[in-house]
Design an enzyme around this catalytic site. Structure first.
Site, mmCIF file in Angstrom:
data_model
loop_
_atom_site.group_PDB
_atom_site.id
_atom_site.type_symbol
_atom_site.label_atom_id
_atom_site.label_comp_id
_atom_site.label_asym_id
_atom_site.label_seq_id
_atom_site.Cartn_x
_atom_site.Cartn_y
_atom_site.Cartn_z
ATOM 1 N N VAL A 75 0.862 -1.175 0.000
ATOM 2 C CA VAL A 75 0.000 0.000 0.000
ATOM 3 C C VAL A 75 0.899 1.225 0.000
ATOM 4 C CG1 VAL A 75 -1.822 1.233 1.250
ATOM 5 C CG2 VAL A 75 -1.671 -1.272 1.421
ATOM 6 N N CYS A 76 0.604 2.192 -0.847
ATOM 7 C CA CYS A 76 1.390 3.419 -0.886
ATOM 8 C C CYS A 76 1.337 4.103 0.477
ATOM 9 C CB CYS A 76 0.869 4.361 -1.972
ATOM 10 S SG CYS A 76 1.713 5.958 -1.985
#
Length: 145
Positions: A94-95
């Protein structure tokens, strides 16, 4: 012959239909690999190379929030991703920037940014955009949801 690895770039909020389509695509793709004998289910579950990359970006970061409540009549998409990841040993990056801006943090970032707690769901990892860039360097087929 070189095979192209799909890269699922998921940007849709978990409540959006596209987020559910992305999950269905991943599940169907992985099941089809074992059905076509390209990769058997046992080798997929023994942490062999998984020919599927996934990256959660923008509103899709909300999928990684372990505090996200879901009513009983709705599918818990976070739990579904966790189950799929556990079964196939998938990496769920996940960024980190989009996650933090949506109030989602792990222990390291909570300490670094002096936040009171962490709420990253098990199985998800906060990573920089360099992870996405590395996934895109190879022979990949980008599919955005």
């Amino acid at each position: 012959m070189t095979t192209t690895t799909p890269l699922l770039l998921i940007t849709a909020d978990p409540s959006h239909p596209l987020a559910h389509i992305a999950l269905r695509y991943a599940r169907t793709y992985l099941q089809s690999l074992s059905m076509n004998d390209k990769v058997d289910d046992d080798s997929l579950s023994k942490n062999q190379h998984i020919p599927l990359n996934i990256f959660f970006y923008a509103d899709a970061a909300n999928t990684a929030n372990r505090l996200r409540w879901q009513s009983a009549d709705q599918m818990n998409i976070t739990q579904q991703w966790q189950n799929l990841a556990e079964h196939y040993q998938l990496y769920l990056p996940v960024c980190v920037s989009t996650a933090l801006s949506r109030g989602i943090s792990d222990n390291d970032n909570s300490a670094r940014h002096q936040l009171n707690s962490e709420n990253l769901a098990t199985g998800f990892s906060l990573v920089g955009l360099s992870e996405l860039a590395m996934m895109m360097q190879g022979d990949c087929r980008l599919i955005q949801f």
